[in-house]
Design an enzyme around this catalytic site. Structure first.
Site, PDB file in Angstrom:
ATOM      1  N   HIS A   1      32.868  40.702  46.663  1.00 53.21           N
ATOM      2  CA  HIS A   1      32.264  41.311  45.462  1.00 53.21           C
ATOM      3  C   HIS A   1      31.102  40.441  44.963  1.00 53.21           C
ATOM      4  O   HIS A   1      30.040  40.952  44.613  1.00 53.21           O
ATOM      5  CB  HIS A   1      33.285  41.405  44.311  1.00 53.21           C
ATOM      6  CG  HIS A   1      34.415  42.369  44.536  1.00 53.21           C
ATOM      7  ND1 HIS A   1      35.731  42.037  44.292  1.00 53.21           N
ATOM      8  CD2 HIS A   1      34.427  43.652  44.945  1.00 53.21           C
ATOM      9  CE1 HIS A   1      36.503  43.089  44.549  1.00 53.21           C
ATOM     10  NE2 HIS A   1      35.736  44.075  44.955  1.00 53.21           N
TER      11      HIS A   1
ATOM     12  N   SER B   1      40.489  43.174  48.070  1.00 51.98           N
ATOM     13  CA  SER B   1      41.388  42.736  46.994  1.00 51.98           C
ATOM     14  C   SER B   1      42.843  42.894  47.410  1.00 51.98           C
ATOM     15  O   SER B   1      43.687  42.027  47.151  1.00 51.98           O
ATOM     16  CB  SER B   1      41.130  43.538  45.720  1.00 51.98           C
ATOM     17  OG  SER B   1      39.844  43.290  45.236  1.00 51.98           O
TER      18      SER B   1
ATOM     19  N   ARG C   1      31.774  47.573  53.623  1.00 54.51           N
ATOM     20  CA  ARG C   1      32.249  46.543  54.551  1.00 54.51           C
ATOM     21  C   ARG C   1      32.222  47.019  55.992  1.00 54.51           C
ATOM     22  O   ARG C   1      31.851  46.294  56.886  1.00 54.51           O
ATOM     23  CB  ARG C   1      33.679  46.124  54.196  1.00 54.51           C
ATOM     24  CG  ARG C   1      33.742  45.171  53.034  1.00 54.51           C
ATOM     25  CD  ARG C   1      35.141  45.040  52.556  1.00 54.51           C
ATOM     26  NE  ARG C   1      35.658  46.372  52.256  1.00 54.51           N
ATOM     27  CZ  ARG C   1      36.826  46.621  51.709  1.00 54.51           C
ATOM     28  NH1 ARG C   1      37.628  45.627  51.424  1.00 54.51           N
ATOM     29  NH2 ARG C   1      37.225  47.854  51.445  1.00 54.51           N
TER      30      ARG C   1
ATOM     31  N   LYS D   1      46.988  53.388  36.927  1.00 56.79           N
ATOM     32  CA  LYS D   1      47.209  52.363  37.943  1.00 56.79           C
ATOM     33  C   LYS D   1      47.371  51.001  37.282  1.00 56.79           C
ATOM     34  O   LYS D   1      46.433  50.509  36.654  1.00 56.79           O
ATOM     35  CB  LYS D   1      45.988  52.336  38.876  1.00 56.79           C
ATOM     36  CG  LYS D   1      46.325  52.085  40.326  1.00 56.79           C
ATOM     37  CD  LYS D   1      45.113  52.379  41.178  1.00 56.79           C
ATOM     38  CE  LYS D   1      44.889  51.295  42.210  1.00 56.79           C
ATOM     39  NZ  LYS D   1      43.636  51.493  42.957  1.00 56.79           N
TER      40      LYS D   1
END
Ligand code: PNS
Length: 166
Positions: free
Chosen positions: A17, A128, A90, A41
């Site tokens: 990030h 993450s 990515r 969440k």
């Protein structure tokens, strides 16, 4: 003035990030990092902790600001006069979801463009969820996350069961 928003969950902030933040901050006048408040969440870190992690890790970047937001990204972008959404890519596997999101956002707000920044090869594997899983087993995530996050994760996971569901 080119204002961009870099939205995400950032649970937690990774060096991947930060790589995207540094590079985006180099090409826009102002970059607002937006941490999504998602009531559906529960993450490992609270929104306040995530904002704190990002603020601490971007102190050296004068044109970067960190905020939290709820609701639609395009509404947040409009509220801060951002015409650009930054997302990191990515691998090819990210693409379908990112493309869907970019098209949805463009349908909702056609004046807002999504710009993709390919993650540096060094951080291609860092996510993450992977970082949380590794740290929850007590293994080092040095080099994958900022030092502060490393410390906070060690604290969170001491005495907790490992995270196996991503
Ligand atoms: O880090 P993430 O979880 O991949 O980030 C996803 C995020 C926060 C960018 C995305 O879920 C989002 O923008 N949510 C806000 C709600 C929204 O605008 N939805 C419509 C576009 S998908």
């Amino acid at each position: 003035m080119n204002i961009a928003v870099y939205p995400g969950s950032f649970d937690p902030t990774t060096n991947g990030h930060l790589d995207v933040i540094e590079r985006a901050a180099g090409i826009v006048d102002k970059l607002i990092v937006g941490v999504l408040i998602n009531p559906n969440k529960t993450g490992l870190f609270t929104i306040e902790e995530r904002v704190e992690q990002l603020k601490a890790s971007t102190e050296h970047l004068p044109n970067v600001e960190v905020r939290s937001f709820s609701g639609l990204l395009v509404d947040f972008a409009r509220s801060i006069n951002a015409r650009i959404v930054i997302r990191g890519l990515r691998a090819v596997t990210d693409f379908e979801y990112e493309f869907q999101m970019a098209l949805t956002n463009r349908t909702l707000a056609e004046e807002i463009e999504t710009l993709f920044i390919p993650t540096s090869a060094h951080y291609m594997y860092v996510s993450s969820s992977m970082v949380k899983e590794v740290a929850s087993f007590g293994k080092s995530v040095e080099g994958m996350v900022p030092e502060l996050v490393q410390k906070q994760m060690a604290e969170k996971f001491s005495g907790m069961d490992p995270v196996t569901d991503k």
